[in-house]
Write a protein that holds these residues in place. Structure first.
Motif, short mmCIF file in Angstrom:
data_model
loop_
_atom_site.label_atom_id
_atom_site.label_comp_id
_atom_site.label_asym_id
_atom_site.label_seq_id
_atom_site.Cartn_x
_atom_site.Cartn_y
_atom_site.Cartn_z
N VAL A 57 0.71 -1.11 -0.11
CA VAL A 57 -0.16 0.03 0.01
C VAL A 57 0.90 1.26 0.00
CG1 VAL A 57 -1.68 1.26 1.51
CG2 VAL A 57 -1.86 -1.19 0.95
N LEU A 58 1.90 0.97 0.88
CA LEU A 58 2.79 2.37 1.00
C LEU A 58 3.48 2.66 -0.38
CD1 LEU A 58 4.83 3.67 3.72
CD2 LEU A 58 6.12 3.36 1.69
N SER A 59 3.95 1.61 -0.98
CA SER A 59 4.60 1.79 -2.30
C SER A 59 3.80 2.35 -3.30
CB SER A 59 5.14 0.38 -2.83
OG SER A 59 6.29 0.09 -1.95
N ASN A 60 2.41 1.81 -3.20
CA ASN A 60 1.42 2.27 -4.55
C ASN A 60 1.13 3.68 -4.13
OD1 ASN A 60 1.31 -0.40 -5.63
ND2 ASN A 60 -0.40 -1.00 -4.51
N LYS A 61 1.05 3.88 -2.95
CA LYS A 61 0.67 5.53 -2.63
C LYS A 61 2.00 6.29 -2.98
CE LYS A 61 -3.29 5.20 -0.87
NZ LYS A 61 -4.61 5.75 -1.62
N TRP A 62 3.06 5.82 -3.06
CA TRP A 62 4.48 6.54 -3.27
C TRP A 62 4.21 6.76 -4.80
CZ3 TRP A 62 8.21 9.62 -2.70
CH2 TRP A 62 9.30 9.55 -3.42
N ASN A 63 4.23 5.62 -5.60
CA ASN A 63 4.16 5.64 -6.85
C ASN A 63 3.02 6.72 -7.62
OD1 ASN A 63 6.14 4.00 -7.42
ND2 ASN A 63 4.80 2.06 -7.19
N GLU A 64 1.74 6.62 -6.84
CA GLU A 64 0.68 7.44 -7.20
C GLU A 64 1.00 8.98 -7.00
OE1 GLU A 64 -3.56 8.44 -4.97
OE2 GLU A 64 -3.10 6.39 -5.53
N ALA A 65 1.88 9.24 -5.86
CA ALA A 65 2.28 10.74 -5.46
C ALA A 65 3.40 10.93 -6.93
CB ALA A 65 2.95 10.69 -4.29
N LEU A 66 4.19 10.05 -7.21
CA LEU A 66 5.09 10.51 -8.34
C LEU A 66 4.47 10.53 -9.52
CD1 LEU A 66 8.01 7.57 -7.80
CD2 LEU A 66 8.07 10.24 -7.44
N ARG A 67 3.34 9.73 -9.69
CA ARG A 67 2.57 10.13 -11.11
C ARG A 67 1.97 11.43 -10.97
NH1 ARG A 67 1.39 4.74 -10.57
NH2 ARG A 67 -0.59 5.20 -9.42
N LYS A 68 1.25 11.78 -9.89
CA LYS A 68 0.67 13.03 -9.65
C LYS A 68 1.72 14.25 -9.69
CE LYS A 68 -3.62 11.46 -7.42
NZ LYS A 68 -4.28 11.48 -6.36
#
Length: 78
Positions: A57-68
């Motif tokens: 979950v943390l890694s997915n949230k990090w990747n989401e922040a990078l995409r945004k």
């Protein structure tokens, strides 16, 4: 279930610091991660390996922040 999640907060924070490189961004990432975790559990989600799942979950949230392209200073290093 809450106790099982909260026992991994220190681990998650260390991981978030490594990813973000900034305490404030790491705290935001942890907040998003824990919010998603509690929402999933409140909907009746079943988790067999809490540490692995929270890391995902943390890694997915990090990747989401990078995409945004928001709130993470590490973008300048990439």
């Amino acid at each position: 279930m809450e106790n099982e999640i909260t026992k991994y907060v220190e681990y998650l924070f260390a991981l978030a610091i490594k990813k973000c490189g900034d305490v404030n961004d790491a705290e935001d990432l942890i907040q998003e991660t824990l919010l998603a975790a509690f929402q999933y559990i409140n909907r009746g989600g079943i988790i067999s390996n809490m540490k692995y799942w929270l890391t995902s979950v943390l890694s997915n949230k990090w990747n989401e922040a990078l995409r945004k392209n928001t709130d993470c200073h590490l973008l300048a290093l990439m």
